[in-house]
Scaffold this motif. Structure first.
Motif, mmCIF file in Angstrom:
data_model
loop_
_atom_site.group_PDB
_atom_site.id
_atom_site.type_symbol
_atom_site.label_atom_id
_atom_site.label_comp_id
_atom_site.label_asym_id
_atom_site.label_seq_id
_atom_site.Cartn_x
_atom_site.Cartn_y
_atom_site.Cartn_z
ATOM 1 N N MET A 71 -21.084 -59.378 62.831
ATOM 2 C CA MET A 71 -20.920 -57.967 63.181
ATOM 3 C C MET A 71 -22.282 -57.357 63.491
ATOM 4 N N ASN A 72 -23.274 -57.647 62.639
ATOM 5 C CA ASN A 72 -24.614 -57.107 62.873
ATOM 6 C C ASN A 72 -25.195 -57.608 64.185
ATOM 7 N N THR A 73 -24.976 -58.889 64.498
ATOM 8 C CA THR A 73 -25.520 -59.453 65.725
ATOM 9 C C THR A 73 -24.917 -58.780 66.944
ATOM 10 N N VAL A 74 -23.592 -58.734 66.969
ATOM 11 C CA VAL A 74 -22.915 -58.238 68.176
ATOM 12 C C VAL A 74 -23.133 -56.738 68.349
ATOM 13 N N LEU A 75 -22.929 -55.967 67.276
ATOM 14 C CA LEU A 75 -23.082 -54.520 67.406
ATOM 15 C C LEU A 75 -24.541 -54.139 67.599
ATOM 16 N N GLY A 76 -25.455 -54.916 66.981
ATOM 17 C CA GLY A 76 -26.868 -54.635 67.162
ATOM 18 C C GLY A 76 -27.288 -54.835 68.613
ATOM 19 N N LYS A 77 -26.703 -55.863 69.236
ATOM 20 C CA LYS A 77 -27.031 -56.141 70.634
ATOM 21 C C LYS A 77 -26.492 -55.035 71.540
ATOM 22 N N ARG A 78 -25.263 -54.608 71.265
ATOM 23 C CA ARG A 78 -24.607 -53.639 72.130
ATOM 24 C C ARG A 78 -25.155 -52.228 71.922
ATOM 25 N N LEU A 79 -25.389 -51.853 70.652
ATOM 26 C CA LEU A 79 -25.738 -50.460 70.362
ATOM 27 C C LEU A 79 -27.240 -50.233 70.240
ATOM 28 N N GLY A 80 -28.001 -51.302 70.060
ATOM 29 C CA GLY A 80 -29.454 -51.168 70.003
ATOM 30 C C GLY A 80 -29.898 -50.336 68.809
ATOM 31 N N ALA A 81 -30.781 -49.362 69.068
ATOM 32 C CA ALA A 81 -31.385 -48.603 67.972
ATOM 33 C C ALA A 81 -30.386 -47.689 67.282
ATOM 34 N N LYS A 82 -29.266 -47.422 67.952
ATOM 35 C CA LYS A 82 -28.257 -46.547 67.333
ATOM 36 C C LYS A 82 -27.586 -47.222 66.137
ATOM 37 N N PHE A 83 -27.693 -48.553 66.079
ATOM 38 C CA PHE A 83 -26.948 -49.310 65.054
ATOM 39 C C PHE A 83 -27.848 -49.621 63.857
ATOM 40 N N THR A 84 -27.376 -49.259 62.676
ATOM 41 C CA THR A 84 -28.090 -49.640 61.451
ATOM 42 C C THR A 84 -27.415 -50.898 60.906
ATOM 43 N N PRO A 85 -28.156 -51.992 60.778
ATOM 44 C CA PRO A 85 -27.509 -53.212 60.282
ATOM 45 C C PRO A 85 -26.929 -53.016 58.882
ATOM 46 N N TYR A 86 -25.752 -53.558 58.704
ATOM 47 C CA TYR A 86 -25.053 -53.459 57.426
ATOM 48 C C TYR A 86 -25.556 -54.577 56.522
ATOM 49 N N PRO A 87 -25.763 -54.324 55.225
ATOM 50 C CA PRO A 87 -26.201 -55.425 54.352
ATOM 51 C C PRO A 87 -25.148 -56.530 54.312
ATOM 52 N N THR A 88 -25.590 -57.773 54.429
ATOM 53 C CA THR A 88 -24.638 -58.878 54.464
ATOM 54 C C THR A 88 -24.554 -59.622 53.140
#
Lengths: 286, 88
Positions: free
Chosen positions: A265-282
């Protein structure tokens, strides 16, 4: 001199003992091995949550002295998925029987394995529905006798190791309750391994399965496991069917690495949303 | 690691919680030193709990404790401090 205490007692609710399982039931051995694995890996009791469904095996949650949840029939895995997503820092362990996990909860099992949810599933397989009186389970071997199949089961049973492997589990092992050391070691390994881990434990059911099939008592079952278990480490999981009173292939079959659901989830959403996305703790350290 | 060689067999003793035992006999069957036997006496629930028939043979490996489905038996190793058990 003070009376020494059983080393696994800190992991159990001893005020509830003796438990409800029948004399010689294999579920107690599984709980014992899990407590031993916690003890040997020095796992913090507060970092583990146990989820179980319904049935004899579902009672495990009530006997382990850690955060434990006794959920509805077959839904232990969805519950555990939510728990893991909300608290990625926790280790979530699911205890479930074969009827609970692969019959009513079968869909949840394959999808949790597909998504690689970071939960550890320990399936106690006794080839029958113990608590409800011995109906045909999806793992009941062909020709075994059950209350709903008095002339013998004629359905092809599930090969659980193959099911978990093909659905995408990162760790698949099968042991019997005779292999206590190996089982405790497998449980130690899954507690350390990120991703969807599946451990199948063949357990005797002396009251229902053994009695209806005239296979003797639990001790006979344990002797049978001792004689008939065939160590097949790393074997092709397609070959791991368990015939009626035939050899039982045991061992660790799959041990691979895949990114977990939250990492993906972090990989895909981080790629798509860029700086808008805060990675979720895994909760995974790689 | 730096321990001296110990030719002597380790000694242990076995403890049974008679009232939670259900007499399945796993411990008696799988004790590697054949220490245990089922008692002829009953516990309160009517089962025969195990007793140490040859207590001098016990080496405290605690395999009985690992097999027990009822958490009713365990072995302790005598003579040295509690050590971390290695995989066997």
């Amino acid at each position: 001199m003070t009376q020494p205490r059983n080393p696994v007692e800190p992991f159990l609710r001893m005020d509830r003992m003796p438990h409800i399982w029948c004399p010689g039931c294999g579920i107690g051995v599984v709980v014992n091995c899990f407590a031993r694995a916690m003890l040997e890996s020095k796992t913090d009791i507060d970092s583990v949550q146990v989820v179980s469904g319904i049935g004899c095996t579902g009672r495990i949650a009530g006997y382990l002295r850690m955060d434990s949840y006794h959920t509805t029939h077959g839904r232990a895995i969805p519950f555990a998925t939510g728990l893991k997503t909300a608290r990625p820092d926790m280790k979530v362990v699911v205890f479930s029987g074969d009827g609970d996990l692969v019959a009513i909860g079968g869909n949840h099992l394959i999808h949790a394995a597909r998504r690689n949810v970071d939960i550890k599933v320990i399936c106690v397989n006794n080839f029958t529905y113990g608590m409800t009186g011995g109906q045909v389970a999806p793992t009941a071997p062909i020709e075994s006798v059950a209350t709903t199949s008095p002339f013998g089961v004629f359905e092809q049973p599930f090969n659980l190791a193959f099911l978990a492997d093909s659905a995408g589990a990162v760790y698949v092992a099968r042991w019997t309750t005779y292999h206590v050391r190996q089982l405790a070691k497998a449980m130690r390994e899954v507690l350390q391994k990120p991703g969807f881990c599946f451990v199948e434990v063949i357990a005797p059911c002396p009251t229902i399965y053994q009695r209806r099939n005239r296979l003797g008592d639990a001790l006979d079952a344990m002797r049978f496991y001792k004689q008939q278990s065939k160590l097949s480490e790393g074997a092709d999981t397609r070959t791991l069917d368990i015939p009626m009173q035939g050899p039982i292939p045991v061992g660790r079959f799959v041990n691979r690495d895949r990114p977990t659901l939250l990492e993906n989830m972090n990989t895909v959403l981080g790629k798509r949303l860029g700086a808008k996305f805060t990675p979720y703790p895994t909760g995974v350290t790689r | 690691m730096a321990e001296k060689e110990k030719p002597k067999k380790p000694k242990g003793e076995v403890h049974v919680n008679r009232e939670v035992c259900k007499g399945c006999g796993f411990c008696v069957e799988f004790c590697p030193s054949h220490v245990l036997a089922l008692d002829t006496a009953f516990n309160r629930k009517g089962y025969h709990p195990p007793v140490a028939a040859k207590p001098e043979a016990c080496n405290g490996c605690n395999l009985c404790g690992l097999y027990c489905p009822d958490f009713a038996i365990f072995g302790v190793r005598l003579g040295k401090a509690e050590e971390d058990s290695d995989e066997g």
